[in-house]
Write a protein that holds these residues in place. Sequence first.
Motif, short mmCIF file in Angstrom:
data_model
loop_
_atom_site.label_atom_id
_atom_site.label_comp_id
_atom_site.label_asym_id
_atom_site.label_seq_id
_atom_site.Cartn_x
_atom_site.Cartn_y
_atom_site.Cartn_z
N SER A 126 -17.66 -14.47 13.38
CA SER A 126 -18.97 -13.83 13.15
C SER A 126 -19.48 -14.03 11.72
CB SER A 126 -18.89 -12.34 13.47
OG SER A 126 -17.97 -11.71 12.60
N LYS A 128 -21.26 -15.56 8.64
CA LYS A 128 -22.40 -16.44 8.43
C LYS A 128 -22.10 -17.24 7.17
CE LYS A 128 -25.72 -15.03 11.38
NZ LYS A 128 -26.93 -15.67 11.83
N TYR A 148 -31.60 -18.72 10.51
CA TYR A 148 -30.15 -18.46 10.59
C TYR A 148 -29.80 -17.09 10.05
CZ TYR A 148 -25.12 -19.39 9.92
OH TYR A 148 -23.73 -19.34 9.95
N ALA A 151 -26.37 -15.58 4.54
CA ALA A 151 -25.08 -16.24 4.64
C ALA A 151 -24.52 -16.44 3.23
CB ALA A 151 -25.23 -17.59 5.34
N VAL A 167 -25.01 -25.25 8.77
CA VAL A 167 -24.81 -23.83 9.06
C VAL A 167 -23.64 -23.71 10.04
CG1 VAL A 167 -27.21 -23.21 8.62
CG2 VAL A 167 -26.52 -23.78 10.94
#
Length: 189
Positions: A126, A128, A148, A151, A167
Motif C-alpha cells: 500500500s 505510495k 497518483y 508519495a 510510480v
Amino acid sequence: MKKLLLNVSAAILVTFGFTGMASASPSTYQVKSGDTLWSIAKRNGLTVQQIKSWNKLTSDTIKLSQVLKLAPGVQKNAPVKTAAAKPAAKQGAFKELTMTATAYTASCKGCSGITATGLNLKKNPSIKAISVDPRIIPLGSKVYVEGYGYAVAADKGSAVKGSKIDVFIPNKSRAIKWGSKTVKVKVFY
C-alpha cells in the motif's frame, strides 16, 4: 517582598522552562529494529539525503543501535531521540515539474521489492512510492503526482533519467493499465 517573588519566579522559570526546551528538539536518533532511513526521515520531517549527508553515509544501510544526527553540526554528546515523533508540518514550499510517468511493480521476475531507500514494497504494497532520477528529485523527497497522489521518492532505476518517473503499483495488470502519461509532479521541500 517583590525581590523574593521575582527570585522565586526566576528559579521556577529556570527549573521548568529550560527543562522543556532541552527535550523539545533532540538532534540525534538511535536506530531501532525495523527502522529505515526513509522511516526515520519521514518521522522527523527530513529527507533521506539530509540524514545521509549529516552522518557521512555512502549507502542507505543503517545498523541497530546506530546513533544518527538529525541536524547539521550535532555534537557527539547530544541527547539521543528514541521515541517516535510526528514530523513538523511543512508549509507550502514546492517546485512543480512536468514529467513522463510510467508504472512499475515489485512482482517482476528477479525483482527484490526493496527500494533504494530501503522500503520493502512486497511486504508493504500500500506504500505510495516513485522511482526518480535523484539529480532531478532527491531520494526521500515527499511528492504529489497528478493522478497518483502523495508519495515518496524512494527508488531509482537505470531507465529513469531526466524528466521521467515510475510510480509503484502493486498489481501488475493495473501497472500495465497505467501506461505512459504526462503528469504534473509537486516536489515538496
